[in-house]
Design a protein around this motif. Structure first.
Motif, PDB file in Angstrom:
ATOM      1  N   TRP A  52       7.119   0.827  22.763  1.00  0.00           N
ATOM      2  CA  TRP A  52       7.905   1.394  23.856  1.00  0.00           C
ATOM      3  C   TRP A  52       8.265   0.385  24.946  1.00  0.00           C
ATOM      4  O   TRP A  52       9.414   0.360  25.398  1.00  0.00           O
ATOM      5  CB  TRP A  52       7.200   2.620  24.450  1.00  0.00           C
ATOM      6  N   PRO A  53       7.332  -0.481  25.399  1.00  0.00           N
ATOM      7  CA  PRO A  53       7.767  -1.528  26.343  1.00  0.00           C
ATOM      8  C   PRO A  53       8.811  -2.461  25.740  1.00  0.00           C
ATOM      9  O   PRO A  53       9.744  -2.884  26.423  1.00  0.00           O
ATOM     10  CB  PRO A  53       6.457  -2.293  26.651  1.00  0.00           C
ATOM     11  N   LEU A  54       8.663  -2.760  24.441  1.00  0.00           N
ATOM     12  CA  LEU A  54       9.644  -3.611  23.774  1.00  0.00           C
ATOM     13  C   LEU A  54      10.997  -2.926  23.731  1.00  0.00           C
ATOM     14  O   LEU A  54      12.034  -3.556  23.946  1.00  0.00           O
ATOM     15  CB  LEU A  54       9.159  -3.937  22.358  1.00  0.00           C
ATOM     16  N   LEU A  55      10.992  -1.628  23.468  1.00  0.00           N
ATOM     17  CA  LEU A  55      12.239  -0.855  23.458  1.00  0.00           C
ATOM     18  C   LEU A  55      12.885  -0.865  24.836  1.00  0.00           C
ATOM     19  O   LEU A  55      14.103  -1.007  24.972  1.00  0.00           O
ATOM     20  CB  LEU A  55      11.956   0.578  23.010  1.00  0.00           C
ATOM     21  N   PHE A  56      12.076  -0.743  25.891  1.00  0.00           N
ATOM     22  CA  PHE A  56      12.589  -0.765  27.265  1.00  0.00           C
ATOM     23  C   PHE A  56      13.179  -2.136  27.600  1.00  0.00           C
ATOM     24  O   PHE A  56      14.230  -2.232  28.226  1.00  0.00           O
ATOM     25  CB  PHE A  56      11.459  -0.425  28.241  1.00  0.00           C
ATOM     26  N   LEU A  57      12.501  -3.207  27.164  1.00  0.00           N
ATOM     27  CA  LEU A  57      12.945  -4.562  27.482  1.00  0.00           C
ATOM     28  C   LEU A  57      14.219  -4.939  26.753  1.00  0.00           C
ATOM     29  O   LEU A  57      15.034  -5.719  27.254  1.00  0.00           O
ATOM     30  CB  LEU A  57      11.843  -5.572  27.140  1.00  0.00           C
ATOM     31  N   THR A  58      14.395  -4.403  25.536  1.00  0.00           N
ATOM     32  CA  THR A  58      15.602  -4.731  24.774  1.00  0.00           C
ATOM     33  C   THR A  58      16.841  -4.063  25.354  1.00  0.00           C
ATOM     34  O   THR A  58      17.966  -4.484  25.075  1.00  0.00           O
ATOM     35  CB  THR A  58      15.457  -4.323  23.300  1.00  0.00           C
TER      36      THR A  58
END
Length: 307
Positions: A52-58
């Motif tokens: 989820w943090p990776l999804l937010f950062l992308t």
């Protein structure tokens, strides 16, 4: 261009399998206070905390689900994929416990590409080539030989083997569904959504089966590695590989998992080596070579037809 991307996809699937192969060695460092069902559930939790943090950062690069020819809508695919991932994680440990580590692991890993090939044949009318069948046969035989030759005692439990086959079916089914998901959106979004569903299923199931877990910092650090690296990073690579590589070949590359586990058991755990097991390792690598060559030839043929 398509051929290059196919080679990249096969490489990513291979790296994912190698990361999965480190799971057994990592789990050996768990002190024993954490039940295996909770190991399965918590590593999914850590994986979701990675996705989820990776999804937010992308940001905008992780596009919203788009249109596709898939007969199943995106939300239904997410739920089905999450159910299969939860089932795979929860069943894996119990299947291995009943059938035995050696026989159970090779049955699960060996049956998965067969399931994937059958599903692709039935639902996608895509029959595996003779070269693929020969390659996967050699690789599976090598995996069985390597596992059996290393085991001191092999006891065949029919129910355990049946559960192993079901576990392999869960993994193959997840792979098929993940293939459909990455046609609709990015691997990051697809894995974040499906693994969230898996956590919603696996965590309550682990609690109902075993009750409240006993948590220790040392065990949580091990599970964090299993969740972030072995599950999170590995399945993100695997989802990316599925965009350009057939499901049956990606699943077949999972046979690199026991090869990695075998090498780590020797190097890290210092287990005794049975020289006969090396023959199985060579057979796995040779079989996978035939599988990869078959995939490459298939891509070349597809490109020639398009031209």
């Amino acid at each position: 261009m398509n051929q290059r991307f196919s080679l990249l996809g096969m490489a990513l699937a291979a790296v994912a399998a190698i990361l999965w192969g480190t799971a057994g060695t990592a789990q050996s460092f768990i002190a024993g206070g954490l039940n295996s069902y909770w190991v399965a559930a918590l590593r999914l939790v850590f994986a979701v905390c990675f996705f989820w943090p990776l999804l937010f950062l992308t940001g905008k690069s992780a596009a919203e689900p788009g249109a596709s020819h898939s007969p199943i809508p995106y939300p239904a695919l997410v739920v089905l994929a999450g159910f299969c991932m939860a089932g795979f994680n929860l069943c894996f440990f119990n299947a291995v416990k009943i059938a035995g580590i050696a026989l159970g692991s090779c049955t699960i890993i060996g049956s998965a590409p067969i399931w994937a090939g059958l599903i692709e044949t039935v639902f996608y009318k895509k029959r595996p080539s003779p070269a693929w069948l020969i390659g996967i046969g050699i690789a599976i035989a090598g995996g069985v030989w390597m596992a059996v030759s290393q085991a001191r005692d092999i006891t065949v439990n029919p129910w355990g083997l049946l559960l192993c086959l079901i576990t392999g079916l869960f993994y193959a089914s997840y792979s098929i569904l993940a293939k459909e998901l990455v046609k609709l959106t990015t691997p990051v979004r697809a894995t974040a959504h499906s693994f969230t569903v898996a956590v919603i299923i696996a965590a309550p199931a682990a609690w109902l089966i075993t009750g409240t877990p006993t948590l220790q910092l040392h065990d949580l650090l091990v599970v964090a590695y299993l969740g972030v690296i072995v599950t999170g990073v590995a399945y993100l690579l695997y989802g990316t590989a599925l965009k350009t590589t057939s499901v049956s070949t990606c699943v077949a590359l999972g046979l690199l998992e026991p090869v990695t586990a075998f090498v780590l058991a020797i190097v890290v755990v210092r287990e005794a080596v049975n020289n006969w097991a090396v023959l199985g390792l060579v057979a796995i690598l040779f079989g996978l070579f035939l599988v990869l060559r078959s995939e490459r030839q298939s891509r070349v043929s597809e490109n020639q037809e398009i031209v």
